[in-house]
Design a protein around this motif. Structure first.
Motif, mmCIF file in Angstrom:
data_model
loop_
_atom_site.group_PDB
_atom_site.id
_atom_site.type_symbol
_atom_site.label_atom_id
_atom_site.label_comp_id
_atom_site.label_asym_id
_atom_site.label_seq_id
_atom_site.Cartn_x
_atom_site.Cartn_y
_atom_site.Cartn_z
ATOM 1 N N HIS A 127 91.540 23.883 -2.518
ATOM 2 C CA HIS A 127 90.102 23.785 -2.795
ATOM 3 C C HIS A 127 89.332 23.423 -1.528
ATOM 4 C CE1 HIS A 127 86.558 22.633 -5.319
ATOM 5 N NE2 HIS A 127 86.372 21.753 -4.335
ATOM 6 N N ALA A 130 89.364 26.176 1.017
ATOM 7 C CA ALA A 130 88.504 27.262 0.532
ATOM 8 C C ALA A 130 87.058 27.042 0.939
ATOM 9 C CB ALA A 130 88.618 27.378 -0.991
ATOM 10 N N ALA A 193 85.020 27.532 -4.425
ATOM 11 C CA ALA A 193 86.165 26.810 -3.871
ATOM 12 C C ALA A 193 87.284 26.693 -4.899
ATOM 13 C CB ALA A 193 85.735 25.423 -3.388
ATOM 14 N N ILE A 196 88.791 30.404 -5.093
ATOM 15 C CA ILE A 196 89.520 30.765 -3.879
ATOM 16 C C ILE A 196 90.735 29.865 -3.702
ATOM 17 C CG2 ILE A 196 89.380 30.946 -1.368
ATOM 18 C CD1 ILE A 196 86.340 31.475 -1.750
ATOM 19 N N GLY A 197 90.545 28.574 -3.961
ATOM 20 C CA GLY A 197 91.643 27.627 -3.825
ATOM 21 C C GLY A 197 92.784 27.923 -4.772
ATOM 22 N N LEU A 200 94.715 30.742 -3.289
ATOM 23 C CA LEU A 200 95.481 30.299 -2.119
ATOM 24 C C LEU A 200 96.756 29.580 -2.546
ATOM 25 C CD1 LEU A 200 92.689 28.919 0.271
ATOM 26 C CD2 LEU A 200 93.979 31.053 0.508
#
Length: 269
Positions: A127, A130, A193, A196-197, A200
């Motif tokens: 997070h 991101a 975030a 995207i996190g 990831l």
């Protein structure tokens, strides 16, 4: 000189706007960015150096190696894998972590008591990284420069007081609680975030389902008040619901990553 200040401030704002870049975030949201990647790196480097001067560093090698292991796996799946990342574990009861432009990650030992296991820790680090990946710090600093806060800074600079924006920049980069100057990320940035996190951490081989348990733990740890991480990263009612909706989307990434995972990043005893 006083009569010239409004004109000078107007010219400064015009200059800032003329140098801005309008782009899209990784999720397609429009962003206005006033600062170059080099300038953001300088801000990140300076802010991280300041944090290391202000905060006590952990001497626990076991915890430090564990945090580094999780962080390395997260940063290994970033688009720019050539970017070296410095990871520091701070000795503090704060339940917090942050990432800064220029390749910097800070984690507080208090977070390790709430983030249960590497998958939950990866949720937080994914997070935070991101936010950097999506240029949220640049967006925040740019926004501050174009609002009343930015005008106050410009006014101080024009008055010969000198550079008085260190705390503003550190706050805009996600360090508000640490410097006492709160400029939290907005809801749209937080949602980005989270999304995207989650991707990831799944790509890095961490179970995305742990993200739900992590945020539940955060709420419990704060006793209804929220923990430090949530004070600078405002939680909203549908965060967990949104993470649940995204599980099916990222699970294939998680399953595909399992064959290449060699280090499971266990904290041990």
């Amino acid at each position: 000189m006083n009569s010239m200040k409004p004109l000078l401030l107007s010219l400064l704002t015009t200059a800032l706007l003329s140098g801005c870049v309008t782009t899209e975030s990784p999720t397609g949201r429009g962003q206005t960015l006033l600062f170059s990647a080099e300038q953001m790196q300088q801000m990140g480097d300076s802010s991280f150096a300041e944090m290391k001067r202000q905060q006590k560093l952990s001497k626990d090698k076991r915890q430090t190696d564990y945090v580094n292991c999780v962080a390395r796996r997260i940063t290994s799946v970033l688009p720019n894998q050539g970017q070296p990342w410095e990871v520091v574990l701070f000795d503090s009861e704060q339940v917090n972590a942050f990432a800064l432009p220029g390749g910097h990650i800070g984690v507080y030992t208090g977070l390790l008591k709430v983030a249960e296991g590497p998958d939950q820790l990866a949720t937080v680090l994914g997070h935070e990284v991101a936010h950097v990946l999506a240029n949220h710090g640049n967006e925040q600093v740019s926004r501050a420069q174009l609002t009343g806060v930015g005008m106050q800074i410009a006014d101080a600079a024009l008055g010969g007081v000198g550079v008085a924006n260190k705390d503003l920049y550190m706050s805009a980069l996600g360090l508000g609680a640490q410097v006492g100057f709160i400029l939290p990320f907005g809801r749209a940035q937080e949602s980005e975030a989270d999304a995207i996190g989650l991707e990831l951490m799944a790509k890095a081989g961490f179970d995305p389902a742990a993200s739900i348990a992590l945020w539940q733990n955060m709420d419990k740890a704060g006793g209804g008040q929220g923990v430090e991480l949530l004070s600078t990263h405002p939680s909203h009612g549908h965060r967990i619901e949104e993470l649940q909706k995204r599980q099916a989307q990222v699970l294939p990434l998680y399953h595909a990553s399992q064959a290449g995972v060699k280090n499971r990043c266990q904290l041990g005893k």
